[in-house]
Design an enzyme around this catalytic site. Structure first.
Site, mmCIF file in Angstrom:
data_model
loop_
_atom_site.group_PDB
_atom_site.id
_atom_site.type_symbol
_atom_site.label_atom_id
_atom_site.label_comp_id
_atom_site.label_asym_id
_atom_site.label_seq_id
_atom_site.Cartn_x
_atom_site.Cartn_y
_atom_site.Cartn_z
ATOM 1 N N ALA A 251 0.830 -1.212 0.000
ATOM 2 C CA ALA A 251 0.000 0.000 0.000
ATOM 3 C C ALA A 251 0.867 1.265 0.000
ATOM 4 O O ALA A 251 0.577 2.234 -0.707
ATOM 5 C CB ALA A 251 -0.942 -0.003 1.205
ATOM 6 N N ASP A 253 3.824 1.562 -1.219
ATOM 7 C CA ASP A 253 4.467 1.675 -2.528
ATOM 8 C C ASP A 253 3.485 2.260 -3.545
ATOM 9 O O ASP A 253 3.858 3.071 -4.396
ATOM 10 C CB ASP A 253 4.951 0.303 -3.020
ATOM 11 C CG ASP A 253 5.755 -0.418 -1.941
ATOM 12 O OD1 ASP A 253 6.417 0.268 -1.140
ATOM 13 O OD2 ASP A 253 5.690 -1.660 -1.887
#
Ligand code: KDG
Length: 308
Positions: A251, A253
């Site tokens: 998430a 990233d």
């Protein structure tokens, strides 16, 4: 030319399913690879710099990036070393990672692996605490990449992505402190910073980051409490989008890649962070780091319903 060139290690992902604890779903991970795919799905032009093994998984990654429109001309294939691997296990406290990556192809990257020209053609170079942690030569490679970016007027984006399985906290603190000073955009999470500074207060954490010498824009990620943008003059909170998360792997990233993509498309910091918050929330609705990364239309749809 590219909006974003990212540098780091891709990892094959084996993600435990909730139905059967001994059953694993194969997917793809590796923080900077996730980020660059997320950015490409938001319409950014991207390239990835790494080293994979000459094995089936290395080939799967090359196919994946090509399918996602991520340029692979800076990806090297190592004849001896393997592509790294990790497992995601789910428990009452969320997800945990186990790695099989020591000696991987990406960990053997050296400054010479950077080749010529790709970094200089980007608007942003994106690196992370994981790219810095996997080996000394990878750490040197990140520093060399940052120097080249600065020399060419390319902005540097750094995600803290602290993984204490990979390095001792003292070294992590020292290296990240050094690197955050060179970053035009620093993306720490509150959890990571708490491990580095020992305090859990967002304002004090941002003070610590400024005292450490960070001069760029800082976006502190507070999970379900959203994020705070600190541009060096003011601090602006941005609310999160609430969802019933299934798996938060990747998430952060997705947040990084979406934020960079939207900045390249001309969004203000606030609009870009609001967008990235929504994209990151949507990425938690399915298993794995890459498969559930949303596309631009889904994020815009969700933002529309969110703002009523
Ligand atoms: O942010 C998600 C990543 O942590 C995951 O994809 C695996 O890159 C990974 C790592 O090193 O933890």
């Amino acid at each position: 030319d590219f909006d974003i060139v990212a540098l780091g290690e891709p990892l094959v992902e084996l993600n435990q399913t909730h139905q059967d604890q001994r059953q694993y779903l194969q997917g793809f991970g590796g923080d900077t690879s996730n980020a660059v795919i997320a950015a490409a799905r938001q319409g950014a032009s991207c390239a990835y710099l790494t080293r994979v093994g000459n094995d089936a998984f290395g080939q799967q990654f090359l196919d994946l990036w090509q399918a996602e429109g991520v340029d692979t001309s800076g990806v090297q294939v190592d004849e001896q070393a393997h592509t790294g691997l990790y497992f995601v296990q789910h428990g009452p406290d969320g997800h945990a990672f186990s790695y099989l990556r020591r000696g991987s192809a990406a960990s053997l990257m050296t400054p010479a692996s950077l080749g010529s020209g790709l970094i200089e053609r980007a608007r942003y170079l994106h690196v992370s605490g994981i790219s810095l942690a996997i080996s000394t030569s990878a750490c040197d490679t990140v520093f060399a990449a940052i120097e080249r970016a600065h020399a060419a007027g390319v902005q540097v984006s750094l995600d803290s992505n602290l993984r204490l399985r990979l390095w001792p906290v003292d070294r992590a603190r020292a290296v990240l402190r050094e690197t955050m000073r060179t970053a035009d955009l620093f993306l720490p999470s509150m959890d990571d910073m708490q491990h580095l500074t020992g305090n859990d207060d967002p304002e004090r954490t941002l003070d610590w980051i400024r005292d450490a010498g960070a001069t760029g824009v800082v976006v502190l990620k507070l999970g379900k409490d959203g994020s705070i943008i600190d541009d060096g003059h003011r601090r602006v909170p941005v609310a999160a989008l609430r969802v019933e998360a299934v798996d938060a792997t990747g998430a952060g990233d997705c947040f990084a890649g979406s934020l960079l993509a939207r900045r390249c498309q001309g969004d203000s910091w606030e609009d870009a962070v609001r967008y990235a918050n929504a994209a990151a929330a949507l990425s938690t609705l399915g298993y794995g780091a890459v498969d559930p990364l949303p596309r631009k239309e889904q994020v815009l749809e969700r933002l529309k319903s969110f703002s009523g």
